[in-house]
Design an enzyme around this catalytic site. Sequence first.
Site, PDB file in Angstrom:
ATOM      1  NE  ARG A  91      -3.420  -0.220   2.936  1.00 13.73           N
ATOM      2  CZ  ARG A  91      -3.764   0.062   4.194  1.00 13.73           C
ATOM      3  NH1 ARG A  91      -3.312  -0.675   5.185  1.00 13.73           N
ATOM      4  NH2 ARG A  91      -4.552   1.078   4.448  1.00 13.73           N
ATOM      5  CG  HIS A 133       5.628  -3.356  11.925  1.00 17.74           C
ATOM      6  ND1 HIS A 133       4.260  -3.430  12.081  1.00 17.74           N
ATOM      7  CD2 HIS A 133       5.920  -4.152  10.858  1.00 17.74           C
ATOM      8  CE1 HIS A 133       3.746  -4.223  11.158  1.00 17.74           C
ATOM      9  NE2 HIS A 133       4.734  -4.675  10.411  1.00 17.74           N
ATOM     10  CG  HIS A 172       5.482  -7.022  18.313  1.00 26.14           C
ATOM     11  ND1 HIS A 172       5.579  -7.671  19.525  1.00 26.14           N
ATOM     12  CD2 HIS A 172       4.156  -7.011  18.000  1.00 26.14           C
ATOM     13  CE1 HIS A 172       4.369  -8.035  19.929  1.00 26.14           C
ATOM     14  NE2 HIS A 172       3.493  -7.649  19.020  1.00 26.14           N
ATOM     15  CE  LYS A 195      -2.512   5.695  14.753  1.00 26.92           C
ATOM     16  NZ  LYS A 195      -1.911   6.519  13.670  1.00 26.92           N
ATOM     17  CB  THR A 241      -0.093   2.937  21.953  1.00 31.16           C
ATOM     18  OG1 THR A 241      -0.264   3.100  20.554  1.00 31.16           O
ATOM     19  CG2 THR A 241       1.399   2.870  22.269  1.00 31.16           C
ATOM     20  CD  GLN A 256       0.041  -2.293  20.598  1.00 32.12           C
ATOM     21  OE1 GLN A 256       0.418  -1.126  20.510  1.00 32.12           O
ATOM     22  NE2 GLN A 256      -0.019  -3.085  19.544  1.00 32.12           N
TER      23      GLN A 256
END
Length: 265
Positions: free
Chosen positions: A134, A144, A147, A201, A205, A208
Amino acid sequence: MALVLKRIIRGYFWLFNEMKDPRSDDFYLASSPFQPIFIGVSYLYLIYKILPEFMKNRPPYKLDKILIIFNLTQVLVNAYLSFNAMLEVQTLSWSCAIIDFSDTPHNRFILRLTYVYFLTKLADLLDTVFFILRGKQNQVSFLHVYHHFGMIGLGWIGIRFVGGGHSIFLGLANTFVHSIMYFYYLLTVWKPEYKASIWWKKHITQLQLLQFIFFFFIYGQLLFKPDCQYPKIGPFIIVPQSLFMMVLFGDFYYKTYVKAQKVNK
């Protein structure tokens, strides 16, 4: 040198032949440690070499229909795993939940849930692929990739060595967070205007971060319980990993929501 190599080989066979859970021998992609290693290396080569080269002279792809199906599937599967983990947790000790390796229908069911959890971690790798296709290479950050890459190994270890007991606490928190996260992703594809809702968002976070704090303490206590029969490989891996992830996610949270907010004032 020969003695060191001999000990490494002996250690390998001891770990992967004697310490493994034989009930997972027939699971696809679970029989050998070389399988997750191959997947991990292929993932890195794909996202850092093949896909960037493929997209170099191409416009970004519009993958809305694929993303809706993918995100909806992830929501349903993670919610299913989270629900069953919640039921199982009610029968476990929070201070030391040992693994029952006996081959009963219930224990087989728990192990199959662990295997499905591992498969969701492999499916998570598609997040990175979709980012690149994309045209969002900037979202392929170290956090990213690290993880997703790390979860390949952790998920595989769950199947082969720690399929049950204290591992259920990790699965409960992680699948709960992921079901919410993928639901948010689903909404932003289905209704793009939801992307403007920054508070979604931000709280994801925070969730997380909270899960890694939870992992740190729920597994950290096991390091001070030498009589607990839960395999020590669990806390030895999860505790430092959780601490590192707290640092990475904390840094991301500060730069994205705290520092950026100060700059915009």
